[in-house]
Design a protein around this motif. Structure first.
Motif, short mmCIF file in Angstrom:
data_model
loop_
_atom_site.label_atom_id
_atom_site.label_comp_id
_atom_site.label_asym_id
_atom_site.label_seq_id
_atom_site.Cartn_x
_atom_site.Cartn_y
_atom_site.Cartn_z
N TRP A 175 1.32 7.81 2.69
CA TRP A 175 1.20 9.25 2.43
C TRP A 175 2.24 10.04 3.22
O TRP A 175 2.85 9.51 4.16
N LYS A 228 -1.26 5.00 6.00
CA LYS A 228 -1.30 4.09 4.86
C LYS A 228 -2.58 4.30 4.06
O LYS A 228 -3.66 4.40 4.63
N ASN A 229 -2.44 4.34 2.75
CA ASN A 229 -3.58 4.37 1.84
C ASN A 229 -3.88 2.92 1.48
O ASN A 229 -3.20 2.32 0.66
N SER A 286 -6.54 1.64 0.06
CA SER A 286 -7.59 1.43 -0.94
C SER A 286 -7.21 0.31 -1.91
O SER A 286 -8.07 -0.47 -2.33
N CYS A 342 0.84 -1.20 0.00
CA CYS A 342 0.00 0.00 0.00
C CYS A 342 0.88 1.25 0.00
O CYS A 342 2.02 1.22 0.44
#
Length: 191
Positions: free
Chosen positions: A12, A17-18, A20, A9
């Motif tokens: 940022w 943590k992103n 998606s 992941c």
């Protein structure tokens, strides 16, 4: 819930943590049904992406509520609705999914029944305020709301100030009688 495969992941700049991409991969590889729930006390809504999932979850939810809690589901309130086409009621609000640019957002407003209920409450409050009961406490229904200049007239004792404010507000006999009643309640002589 840990997975057997280590998904990567994006991190940022603020070091969060992103996830998606993880959720997307997880959604595409498992056989579980994706469902979101909104709940308030005994009322709840379940949201799914596909109608087929909604039908399965609807049956499973009814069965679970009956088997575990011995609760019957209201047939007139419980139904499957496509929020892209129709509104659904929840806690006095109507909600619908509407297209905005490339995605969907929720459009919501109060139901007609809820609006009428709130109007009725406001009318009752106005009636309580209109029939003011003076003295004894500082409850809301005992408050008298007056214009700033009238308030000064109620409490002032200086003749020149009284004359100035009487000239400003231009009272008739009925208004002057009410003003005098309030002056007496405040401990001041009638004008």
């Amino acid at each position: 819930m840990p997975t057997s495969y280590e998904y990567k992941c994006e991190i940022w700049p603020n070091e969060t943590k992103n996830k998606s991409s993880i959720y997307g991969a997880f959604r595409n590889t498992i056989k579980l049904k994706e469902v979101y729930i909104i709940r308030y006390t005994e009322d709840f809504k379940l949201f799914c992406r596909k109608r087929s999932n909604a039908e399965k979850i609807f049956i499973a939810g009814k069965q679970w509520l009956y088997d575990r809690l011995k609760l019957e589901v209201s047939e007139e309130k419980s139904k499957i609705i496509n929020l892209k086409r129709h509104y659904s009621e929840f806690l006095g609000f109507e909600i619908k999914a509407v297209k905005k640019r490339k995605s969907y957002v929720v459009k919501s407003h109060m139901t007609a029944k809820a609006i009428q209920r709130e109007k009725d409450k406001l009318i009752e409050q106005v009636k309580k305020i209109a029939h003011v009961h003076m003295g004894g406490s500082d409850k809301y229904e005992n408050l008298v709301i007056v214009h700033e200049n009238v308030h000064r007239l109620i409490h002032t004792t200086m003749p020149e100030t009284i004359a100035m404010y009487l000239n400003l507000i231009q009272t008739d006999k009925k208004a002057l009688a009410k003003l005098n009643a309030l002056r007496v309640m405040a401990g001041n002589p009638k004008i």
